[in-house]
Motif scaffolding. Structure first.
Motif, PDB file in Angstrom:
ATOM      1  N   TYR A 370       0.810  -1.212   0.000  1.00 36.89           N
ATOM      2  CA  TYR A 370       0.000   0.000   0.000  1.00 36.89           C
ATOM      3  C   TYR A 370       0.848   1.269   0.000  1.00 36.89           C
ATOM      4  O   TYR A 370       0.459   2.279  -0.600  1.00 36.89           O
ATOM      5  CB  TYR A 370      -0.939  -0.006   1.212  1.00 36.89           C
ATOM      6  CG  TYR A 370      -1.817  -1.233   1.280  1.00 36.89           C
ATOM      7  CD1 TYR A 370      -2.629  -1.590   0.216  1.00 36.89           C
ATOM      8  CD2 TYR A 370      -1.812  -2.064   2.408  1.00 36.89           C
ATOM      9  CE1 TYR A 370      -3.427  -2.718   0.270  1.00 36.89           C
ATOM     10  CE2 TYR A 370      -2.605  -3.194   2.472  1.00 36.89           C
ATOM     11  CZ  TYR A 370      -3.407  -3.522   1.405  1.00 36.89           C
ATOM     12  OH  TYR A 370      -4.188  -4.645   1.457  1.00 36.89           O
ATOM     13  N   ASN A 371       1.996   1.225   0.661  1.00 32.68           N
ATOM     14  CA  ASN A 371       2.851   2.415   0.693  1.00 32.68           C
ATOM     15  C   ASN A 371       3.343   2.776  -0.709  1.00 32.68           C
ATOM     16  O   ASN A 371       3.329   3.944  -1.097  1.00 32.68           O
ATOM     17  CB  ASN A 371       4.044   2.192   1.630  1.00 32.68           C
ATOM     18  CG  ASN A 371       3.627   2.149   3.080  1.00 32.68           C
ATOM     19  OD1 ASN A 371       2.601   2.703   3.465  1.00 32.68           O
ATOM     20  ND2 ASN A 371       4.403   1.469   3.906  1.00 32.68           N
ATOM     21  N   GLU A 374       0.479   4.229  -2.713  1.00 37.66           N
ATOM     22  CA  GLU A 374       0.202   5.624  -2.341  1.00 37.66           C
ATOM     23  C   GLU A 374       1.225   6.570  -2.959  1.00 37.66           C
ATOM     24  O   GLU A 374       0.862   7.619  -3.524  1.00 37.66           O
ATOM     25  CB  GLU A 374       0.200   5.764  -0.821  1.00 37.66           C
ATOM     26  CG  GLU A 374      -0.087   7.186  -0.346  1.00 37.66           C
ATOM     27  CD  GLU A 374       0.065   7.362   1.159  1.00 37.66           C
ATOM     28  OE1 GLU A 374       0.018   8.527   1.617  1.00 37.66           O
ATOM     29  OE2 GLU A 374       0.249   6.350   1.873  1.00 37.66           O
ATOM     30  N   VAL A 396      -6.814   3.601  -1.480  1.00 34.68           N
ATOM     31  CA  VAL A 396      -5.582   3.199  -0.796  1.00 34.68           C
ATOM     32  C   VAL A 396      -5.543   3.774   0.622  1.00 34.68           C
ATOM     33  O   VAL A 396      -5.212   3.071   1.590  1.00 34.68           O
ATOM     34  CB  VAL A 396      -4.346   3.644  -1.600  1.00 34.68           C
ATOM     35  CG1 VAL A 396      -3.070   3.454  -0.780  1.00 34.68           C
ATOM     36  CG2 VAL A 396      -4.246   2.863  -2.905  1.00 34.68           C
ATOM     37  N   LEU A 397      -5.898   5.030   0.769  1.00 36.75           N
ATOM     38  CA  LEU A 397      -5.862   5.660   2.090  1.00 36.75           C
ATOM     39  C   LEU A 397      -6.935   5.080   3.004  1.00 36.75           C
ATOM     40  O   LEU A 397      -6.723   4.965   4.219  1.00 36.75           O
ATOM     41  CB  LEU A 397      -6.035   7.175   1.934  1.00 36.75           C
ATOM     42  CG  LEU A 397      -4.844   7.861   1.246  1.00 36.75           C
ATOM     43  CD1 LEU A 397      -5.220   9.252   0.772  1.00 36.75           C
ATOM     44  CD2 LEU A 397      -3.640   7.915   2.193  1.00 36.75           C
ATOM     45  N   LYS A 400      -5.599   1.931   4.283  1.00 36.71           N
ATOM     46  CA  LYS A 400      -4.556   2.215   5.285  1.00 36.71           C
ATOM     47  C   LYS A 400      -5.132   2.858   6.546  1.00 36.71           C
ATOM     48  O   LYS A 400      -4.388   3.329   7.396  1.00 36.71           O
ATOM     49  CB  LYS A 400      -3.490   3.127   4.671  1.00 36.71           C
ATOM     50  CG  LYS A 400      -2.688   2.463   3.545  1.00 36.71           C
ATOM     51  CD  LYS A 400      -1.633   3.394   2.973  1.00 36.71           C
ATOM     52  CE  LYS A 400      -0.497   3.581   3.952  1.00 36.71           C
ATOM     53  NZ  LYS A 400       0.606   4.390   3.361  1.00 36.71           N
ATOM     54  N   ASN A 401      -6.454   2.860   6.642  1.00 36.46           N
ATOM     55  CA  ASN A 401      -7.152   3.382   7.830  1.00 36.46           C
ATOM     56  C   ASN A 401      -6.835   4.852   8.070  1.00 36.46           C
ATOM     57  O   ASN A 401      -6.606   5.279   9.200  1.00 36.46           O
ATOM     58  CB  ASN A 401      -6.810   2.537   9.073  1.00 36.46           C
ATOM     59  CG  ASN A 401      -7.828   2.732  10.183  1.00 36.46           C
ATOM     60  OD1 ASN A 401      -8.992   3.041   9.924  1.00 36.46           O
ATOM     61  ND2 ASN A 401      -7.397   2.569  11.429  1.00 36.46           N
ATOM     62  N   ARG A 402      -6.859   5.613   6.990  1.00 37.75           N
ATOM     63  CA  ARG A 402      -6.710   7.068   7.081  1.00 37.75           C
ATOM     64  C   ARG A 402      -7.943   7.711   6.439  1.00 37.75           C
ATOM     65  O   ARG A 402      -7.873   8.296   5.355  1.00 37.75           O
ATOM     66  CB  ARG A 402      -5.415   7.498   6.382  1.00 37.75           C
ATOM     67  CG  ARG A 402      -4.176   7.094   7.207  1.00 37.75           C
ATOM     68  CD  ARG A 402      -2.931   6.922   6.359  1.00 37.75           C
ATOM     69  NE  ARG A 402      -2.544   8.129   5.648  1.00 37.75           N
ATOM     70  CZ  ARG A 402      -1.533   8.155   4.768  1.00 37.75           C
ATOM     71  NH1 ARG A 402      -0.835   7.041   4.511  1.00 37.75           N
ATOM     72  NH2 ARG A 402      -1.225   9.285   4.143  1.00 37.75           N
TER      73      ARG A 402
END
Length: 600
Positions: A370-371, A374, A396-397, A400-402
């Motif tokens: 995922y990084n 992003e 994606v975010l 990533k729980n954002r």
């Protein structure tokens, strides 16, 4: 695309990527495979033992690492050059990786060994055309005997060989057999048009191209759209090019490519476009692409399509649409790293560049990186502000729980689309999930309702909203109806079985709820929340030992939802559940909905 019976002949002859016969090991060694001491061999011993290299190749082969497999098989053949079966497998693997010159070398050896696979002559034909030996290519093509070759593949290859020999009339004559099959009408006119176009016969080319344009029964491929609009611009008919491209909406064709193609047409002066088919090898690549794309649509045609598209890229290394199809084939095999290498070969000035990079980012997500996804998407956002880019970044975010950041990008995507239509329901669905994760339920509910409206009650949205309302103890009658409809749309979805079963449990229908929760657990056995819900239903269904087992099982599993409260589960294991669920609902409405649940 056509689906005709004799395709099976071709597919069986080359579908070898997943197979590794033990006969090759037995040919290389008298030892049983389980007794071969690969790990104990010293470097000095390896060259004397062909089965060591073979086994390393076999492992790579089974892992779909075709380049490494080919290299190890070549090592094995240096020690055991008469291994006929391995040679026959090797030229196919090399062809799949676009290593056509090497494939031709081993295809000739296989032919000398008595291998009668027609694909040998395809490889030889393609290699000779690449090297400009069109007369020799025709001799190889004449060896192709089965119906699928005679009536489909050979005419396409031979026509461009004759074009290379500067014989346009014979080239067009070769194509005529395609007209026997109505499904090949578009392919016939496309290639006849390109041959006429290549030889500067604009009137005839336009007739062929417009046979496709004016017949709605013929499929307009993206490549045909590129070539035909290019012809229109070159022949000072730019208005026709723009009119044609305007007929195709973003559902039918990749949106970014279509947008970039439109912009290129607008910016190019009338009569000043560069020709696409500038030499016969580009035409050969078009033929191979047409063959590969057709076979890709056929059941069991993935292996064969893989090789034809590899050969198309070999003939025209700048053929970006062929690269996109190749990457798609690799993704189908879950070879995401290989697919991304293909995407990275698409040049930045190509109309397909952003599409390729977006698909690369999707593969990074599928691979769990995922990084990297992003970083890639944010770098693309410096040069582009497409709807899809913002949607992908939001996804994606969110993963990533954002959620707060994901909401920002989803809102930007909504601004880009203007008026939303049925294609955009997934955007509002994802936005609703992010709002809920960010504890903004009122906004989440609005987004889910919009997603329901746009999707015409898609089961994913019905399930999410209905389940959320149940958790809140709100709109129970409506929520249950939504969960029933979701189940009727997708009765084999584990999460939906869980939602329906859990709703029935909360309504007091314990025995009935167990049926759906057990089914959910079978469909998704590693889901902690499902095990927790099943334990609750077992408790009030009189199966208390099984309830505690399920709760204990839930604690052992990872919960990605954040819904499982471990302290509460531990209390249930120790004390059980004292109080039954108590919801306010209309029993008549609920009973009517229960009768609407589809039966297995």
């Amino acid at each position: 695309m056509a689906k005709f019976g004799f395709l099976g002949i071709l597919l069986v002859s080359v579908a070898l990527f997943g197979s590794c016969s033990n006969n090759v090991v037995q040919r290389s060694s008298s030892l049983p495979e389980k007794d071969i001491p690969v790990a104990e061999m010293t470097d000095g011993e390896r060259p004397k033992m062909p089965y060591g290299a073979y086994l390393a190749g076999r492992v790579a082969h089974l892992r779909h690492d075709f380049n490494t497999a080919s290299d190890y098989y070549i090592q094995s053949l240096q020690i055991d050059p008469d291994n006929k079966e391995l040679i026959s497998r090797l030229y196919l693997l090399l062809a799949s990786k676009g290593r056509i010159d090497e494939a031709a070398e081993y295809a000739l050896k296989a032919k000398e060994n008595g291998d009668k696979n027609n694909f040998i002559y395809v490889i030889l034909t393609v290699q000779r055309m690449k090297n400009g030996n069109f007369a020799e290519a025709l001799k190889a093509a004449e060896k192709l005997k089965s119906p699928v070759y005679k009536e489909f593949i050979n005419p396409l290859l031979s026509s461009w060989a004759y074009a290379g020999l500067n014989q346009p009339e014979q080239a067009l004559k070769e194509l005529e057999i395609l007209q026997k099959e109505p499904s090949f009408a578009a392919i016939y006119h496309f290639h006849a048009g390109m041959i006429n176009d290549y030889f500067g016969r604009n009137r005839e080319a336009q007739q062929n191209y417009e046979a496709i344009v004016n017949n709605e029964q013929m499929e307009m491929s993206l490549r045909a759209l590129q070539v035909i609009t290019n012809f229109y611009v070159r022949t000072e008919q730019k208005d026709k090019a723009l009119q044609l491209i305007g007929k195709y909406n973003q559902e039918k064709i990749l949106a970014d490519i279509l947008h970039n193609l439109t912009e290129d047409i607008r910016e190019t002066p009338n009569g000043k476009a560069d020709k696409i088919i500038t030499n016969p090898n580009i035409g050969v690549a078009e033929a191979l692409f047409s063959i590969g794309a057709t076979l890709r649509q056929s059941e069991g045609g993935l292996d064969t399509a893989h090789m034809f598209i590899s050969m198309a890229i070999y003939e025209n290394p700048d053929y970006d649409l062929a690269k996109l199809l190749m990457a798609d084939i690799l993704e189908n095999r879950e070879m995401y790293e290989d697919a991304n290498e293909v995407y990275d070969s698409v040049a930045k000035d190509s109309p397909a560049y952003y599409t390729a990079q977006l698909k690369k980012a999707n593969n990074l997500v599928l691979s769990g990186d995922y990084n990297a996804a992003e970083l890639l998407l944010k770098s693309l956002a410096l040069d582009s502000d497409s709807y899809q880019l913002y949607l992908d970044l939001g996804d994606v975010l969110r993963i990533k729980n954002r959620p707060e950041e994901s909401i920002k990008y989803y809102r930007q995507a909504i601004k880009k689309i203007g008026k939303a239509d049925s294609r955009h329901w997934i955007l509002y669905y994802a936005l609703g999930i992010s709002y809920e994760q960010n504890k903004q339920w009122d906004e989440a509910e609005k987004a889910f309702k919009k997603a329901l409206e746009l999707s015409q009650n898609h089961y994913l949205v019905l399930n999410y909203l209905g389940y959320s309302w149940f958790k809140q103890g709100r709109n129970i009658d409506q929520a249950f109806a939504m969960l029933v409809e979701a189940y009727n749309q997708a009765p084999n979805d584990g999460n939906i079985n869980d939602s329906l079963g859990w709703a029935l449990y909360n309504l007091g229908y314990y025995r009935m709820s167990i049926d759906y929760l057990e089914k959910a657990a079978e469909l998704d056995p590693s889901n902690a929340v499902i095990s927790d819900h099943l334990g609750d239903a077992y408790w009030f269904g009189g199966r208390k030992n099984e309830a505690r087992f399920q709760w204990q099982h839930a604690l052992k599993m990872k919960d990605d939802t954040g819904e499982l409260v471990k302290a509460d589960v531990l209390d249930k294991i120790k004390e059980g559940i004292a109080q039954e669920p108590a919801l306010t609902y209309d029993k008549d409405i609920i009973e009517e909905q229960i009768r609407l649940i589809a039966k297995d």
